[in-house]
Design a protein around this motif. Structure first.
Motif, PDB file in Angstrom:
ATOM      1  N   ILE A  99       1.776  -6.030 -51.661  1.00 60.20           N
ATOM      2  CA  ILE A  99       2.018  -5.710 -53.067  1.00 60.20           C
ATOM      3  C   ILE A  99       0.992  -4.700 -53.555  1.00 60.20           C
ATOM      4  CG2 ILE A  99       2.133  -6.667 -55.404  1.00 60.20           C
ATOM      5  CD1 ILE A  99       3.042  -9.278 -54.149  1.00 60.20           C
ATOM      6  N   ASP A 100       1.484  -3.683 -54.265  1.00 64.55           N
ATOM      7  CA  ASP A 100       0.628  -2.690 -54.921  1.00 64.55           C
ATOM      8  C   ASP A 100       0.315  -3.220 -56.317  1.00 64.55           C
ATOM      9  OD1 ASP A 100      -0.707  -0.483 -55.824  1.00 64.55           O
ATOM     10  OD2 ASP A 100       1.038   0.841 -55.833  1.00 64.55           O
ATOM     11  N   GLN A 101      -0.816  -3.911 -56.464  1.00 70.22           N
ATOM     12  CA  GLN A 101      -1.129  -4.582 -57.721  1.00 70.22           C
ATOM     13  C   GLN A 101      -1.655  -3.633 -58.790  1.00 70.22           C
ATOM     14  OE1 GLN A 101      -3.763  -7.769 -56.630  1.00 70.22           O
ATOM     15  NE2 GLN A 101      -2.050  -9.106 -56.067  1.00 70.22           N
ATOM     16  N   GLU A 102      -2.312  -2.550 -58.392  1.00 65.32           N
ATOM     17  CA  GLU A 102      -2.933  -1.665 -59.358  1.00 65.32           C
ATOM     18  C   GLU A 102      -2.151  -0.373 -59.565  1.00 65.32           C
ATOM     19  OE1 GLU A 102      -6.990  -1.089 -58.287  1.00 65.32           O
ATOM     20  OE2 GLU A 102      -7.402  -3.234 -58.225  1.00 65.32           O
ATOM     21  N   GLY A 103      -1.101  -0.145 -58.790  1.00 61.69           N
ATOM     22  CA  GLY A 103      -0.304   1.063 -58.939  1.00 61.69           C
ATOM     23  C   GLY A 103      -0.923   2.291 -58.303  1.00 61.69           C
ATOM     24  N   ASN A 104      -1.909   2.096 -57.430  1.00 59.21           N
ATOM     25  CA  ASN A 104      -2.581   3.236 -56.801  1.00 59.21           C
ATOM     26  C   ASN A 104      -2.127   3.468 -55.365  1.00 59.21           C
ATOM     27  OD1 ASN A 104      -3.767   1.044 -55.598  1.00 59.21           O
ATOM     28  ND2 ASN A 104      -5.840   1.473 -56.305  1.00 59.21           N
ATOM     29  N   GLY A 105      -1.147   2.737 -54.886  1.00 60.60           N
ATOM     30  CA  GLY A 105      -0.626   2.919 -53.532  1.00 60.60           C
ATOM     31  C   GLY A 105      -1.300   2.076 -52.476  1.00 60.60           C
ATOM     32  N   VAL A 106      -2.330   1.311 -52.837  1.00 53.57           N
ATOM     33  CA  VAL A 106      -3.024   0.442 -51.881  1.00 53.57           C
ATOM     34  C   VAL A 106      -2.343  -0.925 -51.896  1.00 53.57           C
ATOM     35  CG1 VAL A 106      -5.210  -0.649 -51.274  1.00 53.57           C
ATOM     36  CG2 VAL A 106      -5.189   1.669 -52.218  1.00 53.57           C
ATOM     37  N   ILE A 136       6.498  -4.720 -50.542  1.00 55.17           N
ATOM     38  CA  ILE A 136       7.142  -4.781 -49.232  1.00 55.17           C
ATOM     39  C   ILE A 136       7.161  -6.238 -48.800  1.00 55.17           C
ATOM     40  CG2 ILE A 136       7.020  -4.093 -46.813  1.00 55.17           C
ATOM     41  CD1 ILE A 136       5.476  -1.600 -47.719  1.00 55.17           C
ATOM     42  N   LYS A 137       8.329  -6.699 -48.369  1.00 56.89           N
ATOM     43  CA  LYS A 137       8.449  -8.055 -47.829  1.00 56.89           C
ATOM     44  C   LYS A 137       8.699  -7.923 -46.330  1.00 56.89           C
ATOM     45  CE  LYS A 137      11.271 -12.230 -47.962  1.00 56.89           C
ATOM     46  NZ  LYS A 137      12.466 -12.862 -48.538  1.00 56.89           N
ATOM     47  N   VAL A 138       7.817  -8.529 -45.534  1.00 57.97           N
ATOM     48  CA  VAL A 138       7.930  -8.475 -44.076  1.00 57.97           C
ATOM     49  C   VAL A 138       8.308  -9.866 -43.586  1.00 57.97           C
ATOM     50  CG1 VAL A 138       6.741  -7.960 -41.916  1.00 57.97           C
ATOM     51  CG2 VAL A 138       6.183  -6.666 -43.982  1.00 57.97           C
ATOM     52  N   THR A 139       9.421  -9.939 -42.855  1.00 56.98           N
ATOM     53  CA  THR A 139       9.883 -11.215 -42.314  1.00 56.98           C
ATOM     54  C   THR A 139       9.856 -11.132 -40.791  1.00 56.98           C
ATOM     55  OG1 THR A 139      11.359 -11.435 -44.214  1.00 56.98           O
ATOM     56  CG2 THR A 139      11.738 -12.924 -42.367  1.00 56.98           C
ATOM     57  N   PRO A 140       8.859 -11.771 -40.152  1.00 57.40           N
ATOM     58  CA  PRO A 140       8.845 -11.786 -38.685  1.00 57.40           C
ATOM     59  C   PRO A 140       9.937 -12.726 -38.167  1.00 57.40           C
ATOM     60  CG  PRO A 140       6.843 -12.798 -39.589  1.00 57.40           C
ATOM     61  CD  PRO A 140       7.682 -12.376 -40.730  1.00 57.40           C
ATOM     62  N   GLN A 154      10.835  -6.241 -34.164  1.00 58.00           N
ATOM     63  CA  GLN A 154      11.634  -7.437 -34.424  1.00 58.00           C
ATOM     64  C   GLN A 154      11.484  -7.913 -35.859  1.00 58.00           C
ATOM     65  OE1 GLN A 154      11.021 -10.530 -31.571  1.00 58.00           O
ATOM     66  NE2 GLN A 154      11.619  -9.253 -29.839  1.00 58.00           N
ATOM     67  N   ASP A 155      10.626  -7.251 -36.636  1.00 55.21           N
ATOM     68  CA  ASP A 155      10.405  -7.639 -38.035  1.00 55.21           C
ATOM     69  C   ASP A 155      11.471  -7.007 -38.928  1.00 55.21           C
ATOM     70  OD1 ASP A 155       8.138  -8.921 -37.171  1.00 55.21           O
ATOM     71  OD2 ASP A 155       6.763  -7.349 -37.867  1.00 55.21           O
ATOM     72  N   THR A 156      11.867  -7.751 -39.945  1.00 55.52           N
ATOM     73  CA  THR A 156      12.745  -7.215 -40.984  1.00 55.52           C
ATOM     74  C   THR A 156      11.870  -6.860 -42.179  1.00 55.52           C
ATOM     75  OG1 THR A 156      14.546  -8.639 -40.244  1.00 55.52           O
ATOM     76  CG2 THR A 156      14.736  -7.701 -42.444  1.00 55.52           C
ATOM     77  N   VAL A 157      11.968  -5.620 -42.621  1.00 53.45           N
ATOM     78  CA  VAL A 157      11.125  -5.119 -43.707  1.00 53.45           C
ATOM     79  C   VAL A 157      12.023  -4.753 -44.888  1.00 53.45           C
ATOM     80  CG1 VAL A 157       9.486  -3.339 -44.392  1.00 53.45           C
ATOM     81  CG2 VAL A 157       9.437  -4.239 -42.068  1.00 53.45           C
ATOM     82  N   GLN A 158      11.696  -5.309 -46.056  1.00 51.41           N
ATOM     83  CA  GLN A 158      12.410  -4.970 -47.282  1.00 51.41           C
ATOM     84  C   GLN A 158      11.447  -4.220 -48.193  1.00 51.41           C
ATOM     85  OE1 GLN A 158      13.753  -8.692 -48.859  1.00 51.41           O
ATOM     86  NE2 GLN A 158      15.322  -8.954 -47.300  1.00 51.41           N
ATOM     87  N   GLU A 159      11.799  -2.979 -48.552  1.00 47.35           N
ATOM     88  CA  GLU A 159      10.957  -2.161 -49.423  1.00 47.35           C
ATOM     89  C   GLU A 159      11.565  -2.169 -50.824  1.00 47.35           C
ATOM     90  OE1 GLU A 159      10.863   1.661 -47.577  1.00 47.35           O
ATOM     91  OE2 GLU A 159       9.347   1.043 -46.117  1.00 47.35           O
TER      92      GLU A 159
END
Length: 105
Positions: free
Chosen positions: A78-85, A65-69, A50-55
């Motif tokens: 948010i990937d703050q360091e650019g390493n995928g975490v 990624i914005k997750v809207t329940p 039921q969540d809307t996900v914006q990548e």
């Protein structure tokens, strides 16, 4: 005395008035800005449960990624360091402050 002063000023100003400005040429048009310097983010909207996900991606790299329940407040990954975490933030950051120590005593 005034006449002498006026005459001296006129004599001093005559060479300045006789000078011609240099021949000016118009500047050429600047080249167009390359479009790859400021790429637009690519936004993909998905429905997961039921969540809307914006990548959000730039140059194919997922950075947010914005997750809207359906019954809650949206949150961001948010990937703050650019390493995928991805790290969760409940509000969208308006200003990314550098966390480097410049000087300490």
């Amino acid at each position: 005395m005034r006449r002498t002063l006026m005459a001296l000023l006129m004599v001093a100003a005559t060479p300045l008035a006789a000078q011609q400005p240099p021949k000016l040429e118009p500047l050429p048009e600047p080249p167009p800005m390359p479009s790859d310097q400021t790429p637009e983010p690519q936004v993909t909207i998905l429905k997961r449960g039921q969540d809307t996900v914006q990548e959000y991606r730039i140059s194919g790299r997922l950075y947010m990624i914005k997750v809207t329940p359906p019954h809650g407040v949206p949150y961001y990954l948010i990937d703050q360091e650019g390493n995928g975490v991805m790290t969760r933030q409940d509000v969208m950051p308006t200003l990314a402050v550098p966390l480097w120590v410049l000087k300490s005593w």
